[in-house]
Design a protein around this motif. Sequence first.
Motif: not given
Lengths: 308, 308
Positions: A36-37, B10-11, B14-15, B18-21, B28, B32-33, B36-37, B39, B41
């Motif tokens: 995505h980046r 946060k780590k 976030i994990k 995301i694992a639920r998607t 997902n 995630s796009r 991440h776009r 960006d 935190l």
Amino acid sequence: MPKSKYYLTKKEYIKKQIARTNKKNFENYVISRIIHRLDNLDLKFVTQQYVKREDGYYLADLYFPQLNYFIEIDEGHHLDQQEADKIRDADFQNVVGVSPKRVDVWNTTIKEINDQCDQIVTEIETLVIKRKSTGEFDSWSPEKEFNPDTWIKKGKITTNDKVAFRRIVDGCKALGLNYEGFQRAGAKHPYEENTMIWFPKLYPNGAWENFYDEEKGLIRERNIESEEKRFKHVTYHLNDPLKRRIVFARVRDSLGFILYRFRGVFELDEDSSNYNDGLYWRKTSKEAKTYDYNKKRTPACNIKSLNS
Amino acid sequence: MPKSKYYLTKKEYIKKQIARTNKKNFENYVISRIIHRLDNLDLKFVTQQYVKREDGYYLADLYFPQLNYFIEIDEGHHLDQQEADKIRDADFQNVVGVSPKRVDVWNTTIKEINDQCDQIVTEIETLVIKRKSTGEFDSWSPEKEFNPDTWIKKGKITTNDKVAFRRIVDGCKALGLNYEGFQRAGAKHPYEENTMIWFPKLYPNGAWENFYDEEKGLIRERNIESEEKRFKHVTYHLNDPLKRRIVFARVRDSLGFILYRFRGVFELDEDSSNYNDGLYWRKTSKEAKTYDYNKKRTPACNIKSLNS
């Protein structure tokens, strides 16, 4: 893949590739971040790329085939991990000519994971710019990738370009032979003398105990149905003038679809071939000329039955 | 969550989110796009956010609690999908005050999916800038979020701020009561007259058939162990001077961890309460004052046993 087309759209392809990543750890996070980046639909990527090694294989977490760029995600927390990574990297280097980039997701904060990804993104962007400036970059195009016309325009196919086709008929077309729905494992080349276009399974299958050693550029073709058949097969080809073969090996791609991958041009090694081992074919060239399949040909094309 | 800390990094957070998607479709990919776009935190996100509706609930695909911003991914391809979406959006509007943003992944190319995501990213970025300029934006901070000190500094807790604590002891601290490892369901407020700090389960549990109607701001507390116990419970509280309660309801967060969420200040409704239904408590305020738990208190703190 729908039967009506011989390629996946980028949308279908990307969905399938992402679906193979593991969400439970950081694999999916890292891969999706990089993709995505980068935000570049001209760049093809493969997740869990098969990489052959001496004893078995690796699955590289992320691979950019246009750049020969590999990324490995380190989740390991063993004390001997670094040592193992070094050996793995050396192995990698041997097989694919480059070391993989590593993203450490174990002893790192989320910020540090992001930073590692972004550094890789910058590196990839730089590589793309460099390759574009030297004309070495071909945009990812699923419909062109497996289209024989792409290679006819280029005038040749090479193993470096990782040429592959979805169907035997497309491989034939690239070499100037237009038969819709062609199903045999081989055909006589319409233009080049004493040459077959061959689409073999280069692994044991049915009556054939074939193998392929990429490093040595050596194919063995061996009938194991009976000694009599093997004898007849070897005798036939030692006496046949068609001792040159353009080889498209039948393989499965990363998503499990069948591909015919160009392996190079091979010639019969008459000295090594024998009635016990069968035939040996040695690579003599990494490239083959392509021909327009729409042109009228003078010599009639002879189709021969070969083992598949 | 390790016992040694009361928040996820946060780590870790976030994990888990995301694992639920779902990777098999585009959920997902889209989530995630956007993450991440963006960006960022400082922005908290929740996947599969529970949203109550009249008959049951929705799970919103992506939610930014600091912005009250919801995103729905449309995979639907039914002819009546648009009609259904309209009803859903209206429902959403009723419950959370906003309509969700929609990303259509069905009849769209990968480029169009990317464009929709990027438009949402721009919108979110603009919102963040706006909120920052008016001082309405608090950066996501897992260690501050559930830390009573954060709210003691602010001088109050409000339901609008979605205040919650990981442990009962942290809720007590926020109101000036310092007991390490406090386990009871309630405690007498150290500073406010006739007031209990209460940590109930506002749903049927064991001997208690409690419920909470958020819209009406009404809690019912009902013992169903026996008529005798219910009679004693109602009688006791109708005669007890502690008729005011600061309520932290025991709930589970999106990842399944227990939270004590501030629901407001409630007062006993003596007219509605009766020996059959049990006690009714009505919300009288959406906020409560916080107090420094390190200060010496003059009145001794009385701990009372309440139903949990």
